[in-house]
Design a protein around this motif. Structure first.
Motif, short mmCIF file in Angstrom:
data_model
loop_
_atom_site.label_atom_id
_atom_site.label_comp_id
_atom_site.label_asym_id
_atom_site.label_seq_id
_atom_site.Cartn_x
_atom_site.Cartn_y
_atom_site.Cartn_z
N LYS A 217 -8.32 -36.38 37.50
CA LYS A 217 -9.22 -35.47 36.79
C LYS A 217 -8.61 -34.07 36.76
CE LYS A 217 -13.64 -33.04 37.46
NZ LYS A 217 -14.93 -33.02 38.21
N TRP A 218 -8.04 -33.65 37.88
CA TRP A 218 -7.52 -32.29 37.98
C TRP A 218 -6.11 -32.18 37.40
CZ3 TRP A 218 -11.20 -29.06 38.41
CH2 TRP A 218 -12.38 -29.45 39.07
N THR A 219 -5.37 -33.29 37.35
CA THR A 219 -4.10 -33.29 36.62
C THR A 219 -4.39 -33.06 35.14
OG1 THR A 219 -3.30 -34.95 38.22
CG2 THR A 219 -1.96 -34.57 36.26
N TRP A 598 1.50 -31.21 41.83
CA TRP A 598 0.53 -30.30 42.44
C TRP A 598 -0.20 -30.92 43.63
CZ3 TRP A 598 -4.81 -31.17 42.59
CH2 TRP A 598 -5.26 -32.30 41.92
N TYR A 599 0.22 -32.09 44.08
CA TYR A 599 -0.54 -32.82 45.10
C TYR A 599 -0.67 -32.05 46.41
CZ TYR A 599 3.83 -34.15 47.48
OH TYR A 599 5.01 -34.14 48.18
N TYR A 600 0.32 -31.20 46.70
CA TYR A 600 0.28 -30.40 47.93
C TYR A 600 -0.96 -29.50 47.97
CZ TYR A 600 2.06 -26.94 44.67
OH TYR A 600 2.19 -26.10 43.58
N LEU A 601 -1.48 -29.10 46.81
CA LEU A 601 -2.68 -28.27 46.75
C LEU A 601 -3.93 -29.10 47.04
CD1 LEU A 601 -1.86 -26.19 43.55
CD2 LEU A 601 -1.91 -25.33 45.90
N ARG A 602 -3.94 -30.33 46.56
CA ARG A 602 -5.14 -31.16 46.75
C ARG A 602 -5.34 -31.52 48.21
NH1 ARG A 602 -9.90 -31.28 44.30
NH2 ARG A 602 -10.90 -33.32 44.39
N TYR A 603 -4.27 -31.65 48.96
CA TYR A 603 -4.41 -31.94 50.38
C TYR A 603 -5.23 -30.86 51.10
CZ TYR A 603 -0.79 -35.63 50.48
OH TYR A 603 -0.07 -36.77 50.31
N MET A 604 -5.20 -29.65 50.59
CA MET A 604 -5.93 -28.56 51.23
C MET A 604 -7.44 -28.75 51.10
SD MET A 604 -3.72 -25.37 49.73
CE MET A 604 -1.94 -25.29 49.84
N ASP A 605 -7.86 -29.48 50.07
CA ASP A 605 -9.29 -29.62 49.78
C ASP A 605 -9.51 -30.91 48.99
OD1 ASP A 605 -11.94 -28.92 49.69
OD2 ASP A 605 -11.72 -27.42 48.10
N LYS A 610 -15.72 -29.91 42.42
CA LYS A 610 -16.08 -28.81 41.52
C LYS A 610 -14.88 -27.98 41.07
CE LYS A 610 -20.77 -28.41 43.34
NZ LYS A 610 -21.77 -27.53 43.99
N GLU A 611 -13.83 -27.98 41.87
CA GLU A 611 -12.63 -27.25 41.49
C GLU A 611 -11.40 -27.89 42.12
OE1 GLU A 611 -12.85 -23.19 42.90
OE2 GLU A 611 -13.97 -23.80 44.66
N LEU A 612 -10.25 -27.56 41.57
CA LEU A 612 -8.99 -28.16 42.02
C LEU A 612 -8.78 -27.93 43.51
CD1 LEU A 612 -5.69 -28.00 40.05
CD2 LEU A 612 -5.69 -27.42 42.45
N ILE A 651 -3.23 -17.97 36.28
CA ILE A 651 -4.65 -18.09 35.91
C ILE A 651 -5.57 -17.96 37.13
CG2 ILE A 651 -4.10 -19.50 33.89
CD1 ILE A 651 -4.97 -21.97 35.40
N GLY A 652 -4.98 -17.58 38.28
CA GLY A 652 -5.79 -17.24 39.44
C GLY A 652 -6.23 -18.40 40.32
N VAL A 653 -5.63 -19.58 40.14
CA VAL A 653 -6.02 -20.73 40.96
C VAL A 653 -5.34 -20.67 42.33
CG1 VAL A 653 -5.93 -23.26 41.15
CG2 VAL A 653 -6.48 -22.18 38.97
N VAL A 654 -4.09 -20.18 42.38
CA VAL A 654 -3.36 -20.08 43.65
C VAL A 654 -2.99 -18.63 43.91
CG1 VAL A 654 -2.48 -22.44 43.48
CG2 VAL A 654 -1.11 -20.55 42.58
N SER A 655 -2.70 -18.37 45.17
CA SER A 655 -2.47 -16.98 45.59
C SER A 655 -1.01 -16.65 45.84
CB SER A 655 -3.27 -16.71 46.87
OG SER A 655 -2.87 -17.60 47.91
N THR A 656 -0.13 -17.64 45.75
CA THR A 656 1.29 -17.41 46.01
C THR A 656 2.11 -17.73 44.75
OG1 THR A 656 1.66 -19.67 46.79
CG2 THR A 656 1.02 -18.03 48.44
N LYS A 657 3.26 -17.06 44.63
CA LYS A 657 4.12 -17.29 43.47
C LYS A 657 4.91 -18.59 43.58
CE LYS A 657 4.83 -12.40 42.29
NZ LYS A 657 5.84 -11.33 42.10
N GLU A 658 5.12 -19.04 44.81
CA GLU A 658 5.93 -20.24 45.04
C GLU A 658 5.17 -21.23 45.91
OE1 GLU A 658 8.98 -21.30 44.07
OE2 GLU A 658 9.33 -19.58 42.76
#
Length: 857
Positions: A217-219, A598-605, A610-612, A651-658
């Protein structure tokens, strides 16, 4: 079996838990039962001893078993007794404890005042073959780091999941008729059980799979954000089309003109495809590499793949048969505008859009045949430097704008339609590729650059360096750069081209936009529709995500070029959610790369519907502190992930450039060394250094026990004059040298496998598997175990608890212990695991020398 034989029953008799302590079993002679041919039954009196009120009490009962059963279980018991390190008891006990108590679970809400450590493995593709011993190498390393950081007080995130969409699962499904969902789930279950048997400290509550709708869904949501910003678009592009597989293949999936999977012929043909504009981020992808703690070789590979260069676009006007200018211009890109006077021909790619207008009538048939041959080659084949260059004259000429000369236009497959403008000005005197081509086809070679060191020759090979310009002046064009140095001359040519309308300054990239569509079933559906009346593209609403993959019984290729999803007619026919007009869904699916970006982001939550990812959680856990995986992903996977991450940053979803602060590539584990001998036609051994390998030589694999080392070589033990070839190969089923970790764990235990893989050599280097090596670390574990718990009891088991030593440790003993602790900590943090293990071995040796620990080892 003699009467009154003492046996340990828990290993083989179905006794109740009451008989788990202080007992003996005594056998009596058979009474009423007669032995049969298959087995002989005995009546056995069981005596349970318990200690109550200072008195031993017994309780008797009778059981029945056969001689064969007793002897079989006795053999099993003897094997157990021989285990110097009782992993069969230790490992299941603690693995069960960890799972039951969720020891390695990272809570959803953590104390953010504590430091964090996010250590990640490149998640695996769960194939039917299961793990081989190469997989646990990286997983063991990250596990060690995770455990160390937990002990040092960090909040640790150490997850695992599955990159489970893709071509292999689909092809297996087609071959077997089994739905890819079924085989994928089966493979995932196998991988998971294998990983758990190895005792890794993963947080299994965060497990994800790219095939789950709640994940993709988030992909799909990310794709819609790319579409909104013009970073996703459709274009007619040349692709690797495999008719047998019925799909487009990525360049890395094509080897020597055939598909990597199945060996089917692949052709190049234009198709309308979804593209992602990664080139819009080329400069940022380059600049931000400098701040990353990555291997310099990986960063250099990324720089070369992006391939930024500065140069000029120049216009060459096409001439008709009378030498007059036509209303057609060929634009070329060059990094060496200073050599424009040396351009003696042009080359266009076989797929160049202007080629149909450039072919003369007499050459048309030959050019079409050449185009067809070129379409069957991969881009790698076409650009390989060592291969012989091929081409064909188009029958047409163009005018060199610098000197007004008419120069021939050739078609050659070493030029790609997807790079630059798909055309080049060929300067054979100063480009090796062009020189080889011009020499082969007898095209003039004009020297226009003189080296600074005056070592100048107009024959033998091209000179590609800079220097003083010569033979570069024209009164007709008004351009004169004779005597200038290359750099100054290049700037002057660009200025002249811009002023006269013959070209302009241009920055170019080797990096091309990402082909983001596959004609497959087993992938993420692309969340767009096409209006039936206009063909206009419309995104589906974000509130309608996920767009689920429809169930299909027939997912074989259509044979028409249409994707298998076209067969899901009721799914394909839909309405535009915004206008309500009839529409058709996109039937191509996303490539396997999509879910792994982007799977490394999903592991966080992982359970957020409701959001990625929750912003607070992302801000705490980002970036990944250490990312470990194979060097084969050093370019594309990391590049694509970085691209998506930068879009999400914008677009403000993540806080780091890398996304990944530190990347580590582990080495490859090769199969055991194979020793090859050579025989002549008469069947006699010949030494490898004298064997004519191009003649009628027979190769024979020699077992290790028949080989000895002599100096730097290996020779036959029975005939030292016969030198052998010793070589380790990458593990593969075709070579039959794959080592299954299940077999190793069964014989030596998970601890032995993990320890051996860390001890084999430097973590980043390739290493050769050796069964004798794992036996060595198994003995080391046995020595360590005996040091802690003492020598085995007479029956081969070990007592509970640890060895107690009277008195305080001496200064030297403490010094030895703390030196070991400091060294091991330092080496783990530096990922020098093999030297850390060496330090532990040294400490164990020192510990055994202490007098009060002096018992048999």
């Amino acid at each position: 079996m003699n009467a009154n034989t003492c046996i340990q029953p828990p290993q083989f008799l179905p006794l109740s838990p009451l008989y788990q302590q202080n007992f003996h079993i005594f056998t009596q002679k058979p009474q009423s039962l007669k032995p049969t041919k298959k087995s002989c039954y005995f009546s056995i009196r069981v005596c349970d001893y318990s200690f109550k009120g200072g008195v031993f009490r017994t309780q008797k009962s009778r059981v029945k078993c056969s001689v064969s059963e007793v002897e079989e279980q006795k053999d099993k018991q003897q094997k157990v007794v021989k285990r110097a390190y009782p992993f069969h008891n230790i490992e299941p006990k603690w693995q069960n404890y960890w799972e039951k108590n969720q020891t390695f679970r990272t809570p959803d809400e953590v104390d953010t005042s504590k430091p964090k450590f996010y250590v990640l493995d490149m998640f695996p593709y769960p194939s039917g073959a299961g793990l081989h011993v190469g997989h646990p190498l990286g997983y063991t390393a990250t596990d060690i780091l995770a455990r160390l950081k937990r002990m040092q007080g960090y909040n640790v995130l150490h997850p695992m999941g599955w990159d489970a969409f893709g071509l292999p699962a689909e092809q297996y499904a087609i071959e077997t008729g089994t739905h890819p969902k079924i085989t994928t789930l089966r493979n995932i279950n196998r991988f998971r059980s294998q990983l758990k048997s190895l005792g890794f400290s993963y947080d299994w509550d965060r497990e994800i799979s790219t095939t789950e709708p709640q994940y993709y869904k988030w992909t799909q949501w990310i794709f819609l954000q790319l579409l909104k910003r013009g970073l996703a678009y459709q274009a007619e592009v040349p692709v690797n089309w495999c008719p047998a597989l019925g799909t487009v293949l990525a360049n890395e999936e094509v080897v020597d003109g055939v598909s990597e999977r199945g060996g089917h012929s692949v052709i190049r043909k234009p198709m309308r495809q979804w593209m992602l504009k990664i080139t819009a981020y080329a400069d940022r992808l380059l600049e931000d590499l400098d701040d990353l703690d990555w291997p310099e070789s990986v960063k250099e590979m990324q720089r070369n793949w992006i391939g930024r260069s500065e140069g000029a676009e120049l216009e060459f006007c096409v001439l008709n048969s009378d030498g007059k200018e036509r209303d057609i211009k060929i634009t070329v890109y060059t990094t060496r505008p200073d050599t424009v006077f040396g351009a003696t021909y042009l080359v266009v790619a076989p797929e160049h859009s202007l080629l149909p207008s450039l072919m003369s009538l007499s050459q048309r048939e030959s050019v079409e045949e050449y185009k067809d041959l070129a379409s069957r080659k991969s881009e790698l084949e076409r650009t390989e430097l060592q291969k012989e260059k091929t081409g064909i004259f188009s029958g047409c000429y163009a005018k060199n704008p610098a000197n007004g000369e008419a120069i021939p236009i050739w078609v050659a497959d070493y030029v790609l339609g997807s790079y630059g403008t798909g055309a080049i000005m060929a300067v054979p005197a100063h480009d090796t590729r062009d020189y080889e081509f011009a020499t082969k086809y007898d095209i003039p070679i004009r020297w226009v650059v003189k080296p600074d060191d005056d070592d100048f020759s107009e024959s033998g090979k091209a000179y590609e360096g800079g220097g003083s310009i010569l033979n570069s002046s024209s009164s007709t064009s008004g351009l004169d750069i004779n005597g200038l140095h290359s750099n100054v001359a290049a700037s002057k040519v660009i200025e002249w081209a811009d002023t006269t309308g013959n070209g302009k300054k241009k920055v170019n990239y080797k990096l091309r936009d990402w082909l983001f569509a596959r004609q497959r079933y087993w992938g993420e559906p692309i969340p767009v529709v096409f209006l039936q009346d206009s063909g206009e593209t419309a995104p589906i609403l974000e509130t309608d995500l996920p767009l689920a993959l429809p169930e299909l019984d027939d997912f074989t290729p259509t044979g028409t070029g249409e994707p298998p999803l076209a067969k899901a007619v009721s799914w394909v026919k839909t309405t535009d959610p915004s206008s309500g007009k009839p529409a058709m869904r996109e039937t191509s699916t996303m490539p396997q790369w999509a879910g792994s970006c982007w799977y490394y982001l999903r592991y966080m939550d992982p359970k957020n519907s409701k959001e990625l990812v929750d912003k607070t959680k992302e801000k705490y856990w980002s970036p990944v502190d250490i990312y470990v995986g194979g060097a084969e992903h050093a370019v594309l996977h990391l590049l694509y992930s970085r691209f998506w991450h930068k879009v999400l940053y914008d677009i403000g979803v993540v806080s780091t450039k890398e996304p990944f602060k530190c990347v580590i590539n582990q080495g490859i584990i090769l199969g055991e060394v194979q020793y090859t001998a050579f025989k002549n036609p008469d069947g006699n051994y010949v030494s490898a250094d004298s064997a004519d390998l191009s003649g009628e030589i027979i190769q024979e694999i020699i077992p290790e026990e028949k080989v000895i080392k002599s100096g730097d070589s290996f020779v036959l033990k029975g005939d030292p004059g016969i030198r052998l070839i010793a070589r380790a190969h990458k593990m593969s089923k075709s070579r039959g040298n794959v080592v299954n970790p299940d077999d190793v764990v069964s014989e030596y235990g998970a601890d032995s496998l993990r320890l051996y893989e860390m001890f084999m050599g430097p973590f980043r280097d390739s290493k050769t598997w050796s069964t004798s090596g794992i036996e060595g670390v198994y003995r080391f574990l046995g020595r360590t175990w005996r040091l802690i718990v003492g020598i085995p009891l007479p029956d081969g088991t070990f007592r509970d608890g640890t060895v107690a030593i009277d008195g305080e440790p001496s200064f030297e003993q403490l010094r030895s212990l703390h030196k070991c602790i400091a060294k091991v900590t330092e080496e783990i943090e530096g990922t020098r695991f093999n030297t850390g293990i060496s330090a532990m071995m040294e400490f164990i040796n020192a510990a055994y020398k202490v007098s009060q620990w002096n018992f048999p080892i």
